[in-house]
Motif scaffolding. Sequence first.
Motif, mmCIF file in Angstrom:
data_model
loop_
_atom_site.group_PDB
_atom_site.id
_atom_site.type_symbol
_atom_site.label_atom_id
_atom_site.label_comp_id
_atom_site.label_asym_id
_atom_site.label_seq_id
_atom_site.Cartn_x
_atom_site.Cartn_y
_atom_site.Cartn_z
ATOM 1 N N CYS A 216 0.849 -1.194 0.000
ATOM 2 C CA CYS A 216 0.000 0.000 0.000
ATOM 3 C C CYS A 216 0.883 1.242 0.000
ATOM 4 C CB CYS A 216 -0.888 0.054 1.232
ATOM 5 S SG CYS A 216 -1.516 -1.528 1.765
ATOM 6 N N PRO A 217 1.090 1.837 -1.162
ATOM 7 C CA PRO A 217 1.860 3.094 -1.186
ATOM 8 C C PRO A 217 0.934 4.282 -0.921
ATOM 9 C CG PRO A 217 1.541 2.221 -3.426
ATOM 10 C CD PRO A 217 0.679 1.406 -2.500
ATOM 11 N N GLY A 218 1.445 5.334 -0.320
ATOM 12 C CA GLY A 218 0.589 6.511 -0.129
ATOM 13 C C GLY A 218 1.194 7.537 0.796
ATOM 14 N N LYS A 219 0.531 8.716 0.810
ATOM 15 C CA LYS A 219 1.027 9.816 1.642
ATOM 16 C C LYS A 219 0.603 9.625 3.090
ATOM 17 C CE LYS A 219 0.476 13.221 -1.907
ATOM 18 N NZ LYS A 219 -0.719 13.884 -2.336
ATOM 19 N N VAL A 220 1.458 10.053 3.996
ATOM 20 C CA VAL A 220 1.116 10.037 5.418
ATOM 21 C C VAL A 220 1.559 11.374 6.030
ATOM 22 C CG1 VAL A 220 1.353 7.528 5.566
ATOM 23 C CG2 VAL A 220 3.303 8.954 6.105
ATOM 24 N N TYR A 221 1.015 11.661 7.202
ATOM 25 C CA TYR A 221 1.236 12.988 7.797
ATOM 26 C C TYR A 221 1.564 12.851 9.283
ATOM 27 C CZ TYR A 221 -1.373 14.036 3.574
ATOM 28 O OH TYR A 221 -1.781 14.090 2.269
ATOM 29 N N ARG A 222 2.557 13.618 9.719
ATOM 30 C CA ARG A 222 2.882 13.618 11.155
ATOM 31 C C ARG A 222 3.305 15.009 11.576
ATOM 32 N NH1 ARG A 222 6.406 8.044 12.015
ATOM 33 N NH2 ARG A 222 4.907 6.717 10.921
ATOM 34 N N ARG A 223 3.018 15.320 12.836
ATOM 35 C CA ARG A 223 3.444 16.645 13.326
ATOM 36 C C ARG A 223 4.922 16.597 13.704
ATOM 37 N NH1 ARG A 223 -0.306 20.295 16.324
ATOM 38 N NH2 ARG A 223 1.325 20.082 17.873
ATOM 39 N N ASP A 224 5.747 16.199 12.712
ATOM 40 C CA ASP A 224 7.200 16.178 12.920
ATOM 41 C C ASP A 224 7.763 17.508 12.446
ATOM 42 O OD1 ASP A 224 7.263 13.631 13.856
ATOM 43 O OD2 ASP A 224 7.917 12.697 11.977
ATOM 44 N N ASN A 225 8.813 17.966 13.108
ATOM 45 C CA ASN A 225 9.488 19.176 12.622
ATOM 46 C C ASN A 225 10.272 18.828 11.368
ATOM 47 O OD1 ASN A 225 8.564 20.920 14.575
ATOM 48 N ND2 ASN A 225 10.173 20.290 16.014
ATOM 49 N N ASP A 226 10.151 19.674 10.334
ATOM 50 C CA ASP A 226 10.886 19.418 9.088
ATOM 51 C C ASP A 226 12.380 19.633 9.313
ATOM 52 O OD1 ASP A 226 8.408 19.060 8.077
ATOM 53 O OD2 ASP A 226 8.418 20.763 6.705
ATOM 54 N N ASP A 227 13.174 18.648 8.898
ATOM 55 C CA ASP A 227 14.635 18.818 8.891
ATOM 56 C C ASP A 227 15.188 17.993 7.736
ATOM 57 O OD1 ASP A 227 14.787 16.152 9.692
ATOM 58 O OD2 ASP A 227 15.060 16.626 11.807
ATOM 59 N N ALA A 228 16.495 17.705 7.745
ATOM 60 C CA ALA A 228 17.108 17.039 6.584
ATOM 61 C C ALA A 228 16.530 15.649 6.335
ATOM 62 C CB ALA A 228 18.609 16.962 6.769
ATOM 63 N N THR A 229 16.018 14.992 7.389
ATOM 64 C CA THR A 229 15.511 13.622 7.197
ATOM 65 C C THR A 229 14.032 13.477 7.559
ATOM 66 O OG1 THR A 229 16.344 13.084 9.393
ATOM 67 C CG2 THR A 229 17.740 12.463 7.515
ATOM 68 N N HIS A 230 13.396 14.564 7.999
ATOM 69 C CA HIS A 230 11.981 14.490 8.400
ATOM 70 C C HIS A 230 11.143 15.515 7.654
ATOM 71 C CE1 HIS A 230 13.926 12.565 11.829
ATOM 72 N NE2 HIS A 230 12.780 11.938 12.018
ATOM 73 N N SER A 231 9.921 15.100 7.312
ATOM 74 C CA SER A 231 8.974 16.037 6.728
ATOM 75 C C SER A 231 7.621 15.786 7.391
ATOM 76 C CB SER A 231 8.887 15.777 5.220
ATOM 77 O OG SER A 231 7.790 16.462 4.687
ATOM 78 N N HIS A 232 6.782 16.835 7.480
ATOM 79 C CA HIS A 232 5.470 16.635 8.110
ATOM 80 C C HIS A 232 4.545 15.851 7.175
ATOM 81 C CE1 HIS A 232 5.171 20.166 5.596
ATOM 82 N NE2 HIS A 232 3.891 19.863 5.466
ATOM 83 N N GLN A 233 4.883 15.845 5.875
ATOM 84 C CA GLN A 233 4.135 15.008 4.920
ATOM 85 C C GLN A 233 5.164 14.199 4.154
ATOM 86 O OE1 GLN A 233 1.564 16.903 1.843
ATOM 87 N NE2 GLN A 233 2.589 15.447 0.502
ATOM 88 N N PHE A 234 5.029 12.901 4.166
ATOM 89 C CA PHE A 234 5.958 12.052 3.419
ATOM 90 C C PHE A 234 5.178 10.839 2.916
ATOM 91 C CE2 PHE A 234 6.699 8.887 6.850
ATOM 92 C CZ PHE A 234 6.205 9.592 7.945
ATOM 93 N N ALA A 235 5.876 9.887 2.320
ATOM 94 C CA ALA A 235 5.136 8.737 1.773
ATOM 95 C C ALA A 235 5.733 7.433 2.283
ATOM 96 C CB ALA A 235 5.184 8.779 0.251
ATOM 97 N N GLN A 236 4.863 6.494 2.494
ATOM 98 C CA GLN A 236 5.310 5.165 2.939
ATOM 99 C C GLN A 236 4.804 4.103 1.969
ATOM 100 O OE1 GLN A 236 3.736 4.679 6.942
ATOM 101 N NE2 GLN A 236 5.674 5.380 7.816
#
Length: 348
Positions: free
Chosen positions: A195-215
Amino acid sequence: MNYENLDQILNRALKQIDDLKNDAPMSDLIDIKNRYLAKKSELMSILATLGSLDPKQRKNVGQKVNDVKRQIVDAIDTKQKIIEKHALNQKLVNEKIDISLPGKNYISGYTNPFFIIKKEITNIFLNMGYEVVEGPEVESDHNNFELLNIPKDHPARDMQDSFWFDPNTLLRTHTSAVQAHAMQEANGKPLRIICPGKVYRRDNDDATHSHQFAQIEGLLIDKNINMGHLKATLELFLRRLFGQDRQIRLRSSFFPFTEPSVEVDISCANCHGKGCPMCKGSGYIEILGGGMVHPNVLKMNGYDPDVYSGFAFGLGIERIAILKYGIDDIRRIYTNDVRFLHQFKKSD
Ligand code: FA5
């Protein structure tokens, strides 16, 4: 009726047509046409009087008027063609293209590494007989957490703070939420999906983290499935993606929806497991999480855990792209800078 009148009209008309310059606007020619051939023109009014003449005169005058009319029409047609041809030639001269000028260099776009990796991963699993399933990005608390063995107030929720619409609805925090949909739809039958798709987390954006990414989530359920199947599947997958010489390592971990749970590492491409700055000396790089589907999750979603077992895993597409291409910042994947994308020309 006096024929002289008609000859005068003809001569006048032919002269005016002839006097028109080749570059005259077409409207000038139309004016002449209206002047001599419109209903209320001198010539046409003569035609209207034919009825009052005696039959012999009527025939002669009629023929003469038609003859004059035909000559004027022919002259107008000829002039029209000359004016049109002149205008076309003028246009061709004005629009002449200088083919010796250098052309414009258009920069074409290239496939974003995100989509290259997504396609590669999807193809690997399709070749292993997996089916691609998608689920909603706006999820219920029930599917995103509870059916994955994360009840309200469970501390594991803290690791995945999200964007809430109301106390029961949120943007999904992981593609594991699709598990519940897929299992319930399968109605207790074996399952083999990604199951590919976008996911969302209240993570702070930095070099390896985004508040919206895909798994990409993987889920396989059948009879007699064990950890060996999970390890072999991930080994095959990761070697196809990163190269045959890569080793994988399973470390024990915790996810509420799998038991046992593992973090999966892959040997560092730079030092092949010896340890270097790239892998921070460990020789391995963490790549995804997985485990055997927890019996509670099987039960809540319609499977008898005494008969069925399964494994699941989840990976971040951007993180894999970062690892595979040595990208220094996850945000480059989202900004679509042509200079960045240009590097992926060969992989296109
Ligand atoms: C999960 O989301 C689990 N659902 C994975 C799983 C599925 C475990 C099935 C067991 C069975 P985790 O929170 O570790 O796990 O996220 C999985 C991957 O998503 C991480 O390895 C990482 O590659 C990626 N990821 C997590 N947070 C971010 C973020 N903020 N930005 C970019 N990628 C992220």
